[in-house]
Design an enzyme around this catalytic site. Structure first.
Site, PDB file in Angstrom:
ATOM      1  N   ASP A  41       1.045  -1.272   0.284  1.00 26.50           N
ATOM      2  CA  ASP A  41      -0.182  -0.246  -0.037  1.00 26.50           C
ATOM      3  C   ASP A  41       0.824   1.259   0.170  1.00 26.50           C
ATOM      4  OD1 ASP A  41      -2.506   1.664   0.306  1.00 26.50           O
ATOM      5  OD2 ASP A  41      -2.660   1.242   1.725  1.00 26.50           O
ATOM      6  N   HIS A  58       1.883   3.494  -9.063  1.00 22.99           N
ATOM      7  CA  HIS A  58       1.834   1.514  -9.587  1.00 22.99           C
ATOM      8  C   HIS A  58       2.850   1.102  -9.873  1.00 22.99           C
ATOM      9  CE1 HIS A  58      -1.736   2.239  -7.299  1.00 22.99           C
ATOM     10  NE2 HIS A  58      -2.349   2.571  -8.449  1.00 22.99           N
ATOM     11  N   LEU A 152      10.103 -20.906  -2.988  1.00 29.40           N
ATOM     12  CA  LEU A 152       9.137 -19.439  -1.758  1.00 29.40           C
ATOM     13  C   LEU A 152       7.831 -19.632  -3.171  1.00 29.40           C
ATOM     14  CD1 LEU A 152       9.686 -16.874  -0.431  1.00 29.40           C
ATOM     15  CD2 LEU A 152       7.987 -15.960  -2.613  1.00 29.40           C
TER      16      LEU A 152
HETATM   17  C1  IPE Z   1      -5.164  -2.510  -0.207  1.00 34.84           C
HETATM   18  O1  IPE Z   1      -5.267  -1.316  -0.375  1.00 34.84           O
HETATM   19  C2  IPE Z   1      -5.779  -3.709  -1.666  1.00 34.84           C
HETATM   20  C3  IPE Z   1      -4.620  -3.763  -1.789  1.00 34.84           C
HETATM   21  C4  IPE Z   1      -3.116  -3.523  -1.513  1.00 34.84           C
HETATM   22  C5  IPE Z   1      -4.045  -4.245  -3.449  1.00 34.84           C
HETATM   23  P1  IPE Z   1      -6.273  -0.254  -0.900  1.00 34.84           P
HETATM   24  O2  IPE Z   1      -5.697   1.353  -0.229  1.00 34.84           O
HETATM   25  O3  IPE Z   1      -7.471  -0.761  -1.802  1.00 34.84           O
HETATM   26  O4  IPE Z   1      -7.039  -0.457   0.311  1.00 34.84           O
HETATM   27  P2  IPE Z   1      -8.155   0.917   1.735  1.00 34.84           P
HETATM   28  O5  IPE Z   1      -8.572   1.776   0.970  1.00 34.84           O
HETATM   29  O6  IPE Z   1      -7.096   2.013   2.147  1.00 34.84           O
HETATM   30  O7  IPE Z   1      -8.834   0.273   2.755  1.00 34.84           O
HETATM   31  C1  IPE Z   2      -1.520   0.297  -3.563  1.00 35.94           C
HETATM   32  O1  IPE Z   2      -1.969   1.307  -3.275  1.00 35.94           O
HETATM   33  C2  IPE Z   2      -1.721  -0.826  -5.171  1.00 35.94           C
HETATM   34  C3  IPE Z   2      -3.377  -0.799  -5.465  1.00 35.94           C
HETATM   35  C4  IPE Z   2      -3.794  -0.346  -4.712  1.00 35.94           C
HETATM   36  C5  IPE Z   2      -3.551  -1.609  -6.193  1.00 35.94           C
HETATM   37  P1  IPE Z   2      -2.567   2.891  -2.970  1.00 35.94           P
HETATM   38  O2  IPE Z   2      -3.299   2.934  -4.387  1.00 35.94           O
HETATM   39  O3  IPE Z   2      -4.025   2.133  -2.305  1.00 35.94           O
HETATM   40  O4  IPE Z   2      -1.762   4.129  -2.999  1.00 35.94           O
HETATM   41  P2  IPE Z   2      -2.468   4.817  -1.532  1.00 35.94           P
HETATM   42  O5  IPE Z   2      -2.767   3.828  -0.903  1.00 35.94           O
HETATM   43  O6  IPE Z   2      -3.544   5.408  -2.186  1.00 35.94           O
HETATM   44  O7  IPE Z   2      -1.274   5.883  -1.464  1.00 35.94           O
HETATM   45 MG    MG Z   3      -3.976   2.591  -1.037  1.00 37.18          MG
END
Ligand code: IPE
Ligand code: IPE
Ligand code: MG
Length: 268
Positions: A41, A58, A152
């Site tokens: 995240d 990303h 792994l």
């Molecule tokens: C969880 O992160 C999903 C992934 C990392 C793929 P999100 O950014 O989508 O989750 P929330 O919205 O903070 O709960």
């Molecule tokens: C996690 O990073 C990747 C996915 C959920 C695919 P985010 O896109 O949620 O990044 P933040 O949390 O908005 O910074």
């Molecule tokens: Mg996120």
């Protein structure tokens, strides 16, 4: 026309496992978490802080994933499950969803040979409905290609949701009960586990999340019933194998009790 130089952080060339020259601490035998689950995240925040679009964030996550897989193998982690796209992520903008779908497909395509060389067994956990068929194809191809590896197991959780995984398991059990193939009294924790997306996936030992958010966001709910949760502030694109090892250090300092108790008056 000369092609645009490939300058992005995702341009990690194929490398041996220990290309960074850093090694994990010497862990005591049998102490390293067998199964580490990671919520990758913070990509959007990482990018926006640099004046970039979320999509650039990303893209920068690819290098982090490769580094963490390498560090996991070095540390002796046997199962690494990573949250790549949740069933809730469909609520993002169509542009971001489209990018993430294509990106998951392309990362698998670009990296499967490298991961195969490292002895990684790639697997997919998630559901088919809505998921792009080109993503499913890449996941299935990578699974076949790497099926014989055992350094792994990397489970890519794509279009994954913990609650819907349990719902899907319940539906399959209900079908069997309705058809008279199964007695309600035969429904047990073991049976439910056997109906999950990856029945042989072991319980999560260490549940790690980057970016400072302290929630599960519906990741591996059943499997993490007794996991140790560690939340690190590092945003995913900045995450390296050293952060994984830092997470393992915190885990090693925890006392896992599984509901048991030992009387130790001297410790207070
Ligand atoms: C969880 O992160 C999903 C992934 C990392 C793929 P999100 O950014 O989508 O989750 P929330 O919205 O903070 O709960
Ligand atoms: C996690 O990073 C990747 C996915 C959920 C695919 P985010 O896109 O949620 O990044 P933040 O949390 O908005 O910074
Ligand atoms: Mg996120």
């Amino acid at each position: 026309m000369t092609p645009k130089p490939y300058t992005h952080r995702d341009a990690v060339p194929y490398r041996p496992l220990d290309w960074t020259g850093v090694y994990p601490p010497a862990y005591d035998r049998g102490t390293v978490p067998n199964h580490v689950a990671i919520v990758m995240d913070g990509n959007g925040r990482w990018a926006n802080r640099r004046g970039l679009t979320r999509i650039e964030g990303h893209k920068a996550g690819e290098a982090a994933l490769l580094d963490v897989v390498a560090g996991g193998i070095q540390a002796g982690v046997k199962h690494l499950s990573v949250y790549a796209f949740s069933t809730e992520n469909w609520s993002r903008s169509p542009d971001e969803v489209r990018f993430l779908m294509g990106y998951n497909r392309d990362v698998l395509h670009r990296r499967r040979d490298q991961l195969n060389e490292w002895g990684v067994r790639i697997r997919w956990a998630g559901r088919k409905p809505r998921l792009w068929s080109s993503v499913i194809k890449e996941l299935q191809y990578a699974e076949q290609l790497t099926a014989g590896n055992d350094a792994l197991t990397l489970t890519m959780c794509v279009n994954y949701g913990g609650r819907i995984e349990i719902v899907d398991a319940m539906r399959s059990i209900a079908d069997d009960v309705a058809a008279g193939r199964l007695k309600p009294s035969a429904v047990s924790e073991k049976l439910i586990q056997r109906r999950l997306y990856r029945p042989d996936m072991p319980d999560v030992d260490l549940f790690l999340r980057s970016s400072g958010e302290q929630r599960t966001s519906n990741f591996l709910l059943w499997e993490s019933a007794y996991a140790e949760f560690v939340f690190l502030d590092t945003l995913w694109p900045d995450f390296t194998r050293a952060d994984l090892w830092r997470g393992i250090d915190v885990y090693l300092g925890r006392e896992r009790r599984f509901g048991g108790a030992v009387d130790e008056p001297a410790r207070g």
